[in-house]
Design a protein around this motif. Structure first.
Motif, PDB file in Angstrom:
ATOM      1  N   VAL A 176       0.846  -1.285  -0.017  1.00  0.00           N
ATOM      2  CA  VAL A 176       0.051   0.038   0.098  1.00  0.00           C
ATOM      3  C   VAL A 176       0.834   1.216   0.052  1.00  0.00           C
ATOM      4  CG1 VAL A 176      -1.751   1.171   1.532  1.00  0.00           C
ATOM      5  CG2 VAL A 176      -2.077  -1.148   0.940  1.00  0.00           C
ATOM      6  N   VAL A 177       1.768   1.271   1.005  1.00  0.00           N
ATOM      7  CA  VAL A 177       2.779   2.380   0.819  1.00  0.00           C
ATOM      8  C   VAL A 177       3.545   2.869  -0.539  1.00  0.00           C
ATOM      9  CG1 VAL A 177       5.184   3.162   1.730  1.00  0.00           C
ATOM     10  CG2 VAL A 177       3.479   2.085   3.281  1.00  0.00           C
ATOM     11  N   LEU A 178       3.798   1.704  -1.194  1.00  0.00           N
ATOM     12  CA  LEU A 178       4.392   1.910  -2.554  1.00  0.00           C
ATOM     13  C   LEU A 178       3.463   2.309  -3.492  1.00  0.00           C
ATOM     14  CD1 LEU A 178       7.148  -0.754  -2.429  1.00  0.00           C
ATOM     15  CD2 LEU A 178       7.598   1.452  -2.087  1.00  0.00           C
ATOM     16  N   LYS A 179       1.928   1.887  -3.491  1.00  0.00           N
ATOM     17  CA  LYS A 179       1.114   2.142  -4.396  1.00  0.00           C
ATOM     18  C   LYS A 179       0.894   3.553  -4.350  1.00  0.00           C
ATOM     19  CE  LYS A 179      -0.984  -2.306  -4.984  1.00  0.00           C
ATOM     20  NZ  LYS A 179      -2.076  -3.248  -4.774  1.00  0.00           N
ATOM     21  N   LEU A 180       0.934   4.130  -2.876  1.00  0.00           N
ATOM     22  CA  LEU A 180       0.511   5.678  -2.612  1.00  0.00           C
ATOM     23  C   LEU A 180       1.666   6.394  -2.893  1.00  0.00           C
ATOM     24  CD1 LEU A 180      -1.409   4.900   0.613  1.00  0.00           C
ATOM     25  CD2 LEU A 180      -2.523   5.638  -1.609  1.00  0.00           C
ATOM     26  N   ASP A 181       2.872   6.028  -3.344  1.00  0.00           N
ATOM     27  CA  ASP A 181       3.841   6.739  -3.845  1.00  0.00           C
ATOM     28  C   ASP A 181       4.904   7.200  -2.773  1.00  0.00           C
ATOM     29  OD1 ASP A 181       3.610   6.545  -6.509  1.00  0.00           O
ATOM     30  OD2 ASP A 181       2.232   8.384  -6.541  1.00  0.00           O
ATOM     31  N   GLY A 182       4.611   6.221  -1.723  1.00  0.00           N
ATOM     32  CA  GLY A 182       5.466   6.418  -0.482  1.00  0.00           C
ATOM     33  C   GLY A 182       6.830   5.846  -0.397  1.00  0.00           C
ATOM     34  N   THR A 183       7.477   5.600   0.546  1.00  0.00           N
ATOM     35  CA  THR A 183       8.728   4.899   0.689  1.00  0.00           C
ATOM     36  C   THR A 183       8.819   4.281   1.936  1.00  0.00           C
ATOM     37  OG1 THR A 183      11.359   5.165   0.680  1.00  0.00           O
ATOM     38  CG2 THR A 183       9.945   6.875   1.824  1.00  0.00           C
ATOM     39  N   LEU A 184       9.815   3.189   1.646  1.00  0.00           N
ATOM     40  CA  LEU A 184       9.788   2.320   2.857  1.00  0.00           C
ATOM     41  C   LEU A 184      10.897   2.649   3.653  1.00  0.00           C
ATOM     42  CD1 LEU A 184       9.803  -1.512   1.152  1.00  0.00           C
ATOM     43  CD2 LEU A 184       7.862   0.090   1.745  1.00  0.00           C
ATOM     44  N   SER A 185      11.694   3.427   3.175  1.00  0.00           N
ATOM     45  CA  SER A 185      12.868   4.050   4.253  1.00  0.00           C
ATOM     46  C   SER A 185      12.722   5.169   5.162  1.00  0.00           C
ATOM     47  CB  SER A 185      14.071   4.187   3.241  1.00  0.00           C
ATOM     48  OG  SER A 185      13.917   5.376   2.452  1.00  0.00           O
ATOM     49  N   GLY A 186      11.776   6.087   4.875  1.00  0.00           N
ATOM     50  CA  GLY A 186      11.551   7.178   5.772  1.00  0.00           C
ATOM     51  C   GLY A 186      12.493   7.866   5.557  1.00  0.00           C
ATOM     52  N   GLU A 187      13.008   8.832   6.515  1.00  0.00           N
ATOM     53  CA  GLU A 187      13.987   9.786   6.593  1.00  0.00           C
ATOM     54  C   GLU A 187      15.375   9.329   6.997  1.00  0.00           C
ATOM     55  OE1 GLU A 187      12.887   9.705  10.938  1.00  0.00           O
ATOM     56  OE2 GLU A 187      11.843   9.200   8.929  1.00  0.00           O
ATOM     57  N   HIS A 188      15.487   7.935   7.534  1.00  0.00           N
ATOM     58  CA  HIS A 188      16.809   7.466   8.093  1.00  0.00           C
ATOM     59  C   HIS A 188      17.487   6.402   7.220  1.00  0.00           C
ATOM     60  CE1 HIS A 188      13.915   4.698   9.494  1.00  0.00           C
ATOM     61  NE2 HIS A 188      13.340   5.729  10.267  1.00  0.00           N
ATOM     62  N   GLY A 189      16.853   6.108   6.009  1.00  0.00           N
ATOM     63  CA  GLY A 189      17.497   4.816   5.433  1.00  0.00           C
ATOM     64  C   GLY A 189      16.722   3.747   5.695  1.00  0.00           C
ATOM     65  N   ILE A 190      16.925   2.649   4.830  1.00  0.00           N
ATOM     66  CA  ILE A 190      16.047   1.390   5.007  1.00  0.00           C
ATOM     67  C   ILE A 190      16.244   0.784   6.189  1.00  0.00           C
ATOM     68  CG2 ILE A 190      17.762  -0.025   3.854  1.00  0.00           C
ATOM     69  CD1 ILE A 190      14.267  -0.198   2.859  1.00  0.00           C
TER      70      ILE A 190
END
Length: 108
Positions: free
Chosen positions: A34-48
């Motif tokens: 869902v995060v990626l479908k909404l053009d989000g990122t898995l890594s946030g502000e601090h890296g993966i």
């Protein structure tokens, strides 16, 4: 972080309960989809980070992951800088740890 668009999700579970581990793994996969479908990122502000590194290819693709690995190998040919942290994490460790968040135990 919600005010600046960063949301950190952790699943609470009993790591001794195999059913809960499986359900948390499934929920993590669904959440990241869902995060990626909404053009989000898995890594946030601090890296993966270690906990999400098995999911990195979902975001950057297999080619992107190969490029990252080749850069790591070029800069660290002897694998002395954080060996096993991102590309070859030890998931058995996370399943046994009591000090990490549930999403740290999502992959074996």
């Amino acid at each position: 972080h919600a005010g600046d668009g960063n949301l950190h999700v952790n699943f609470l579970l009993d790591r001794a309960n195999t059913d809960e581990l499986v359900r948390a793994e499934r929920a993590t996969q669904e959440l990241f989809d869902v995060v990626l479908k909404l053009d989000g990122t898995l890594s946030g502000e601090h890296g993966i980070g270690i906990a999400k590194s098995p999911f990195m290819s979902m975001e950057v693709g297999d080619t992107g992951l190969k490029v990252m690995k080749s850069i790591k190998k070029a800069l660290d040919p002897n694998n002395i800088m954080n060996p096993g942290k991102i590309f070859e994490p030890n998931w058995a460790f996370f399943r046994k740890s009591k000090n990490l968040t549930a999403n740290s135990a999502t992959r074996t």
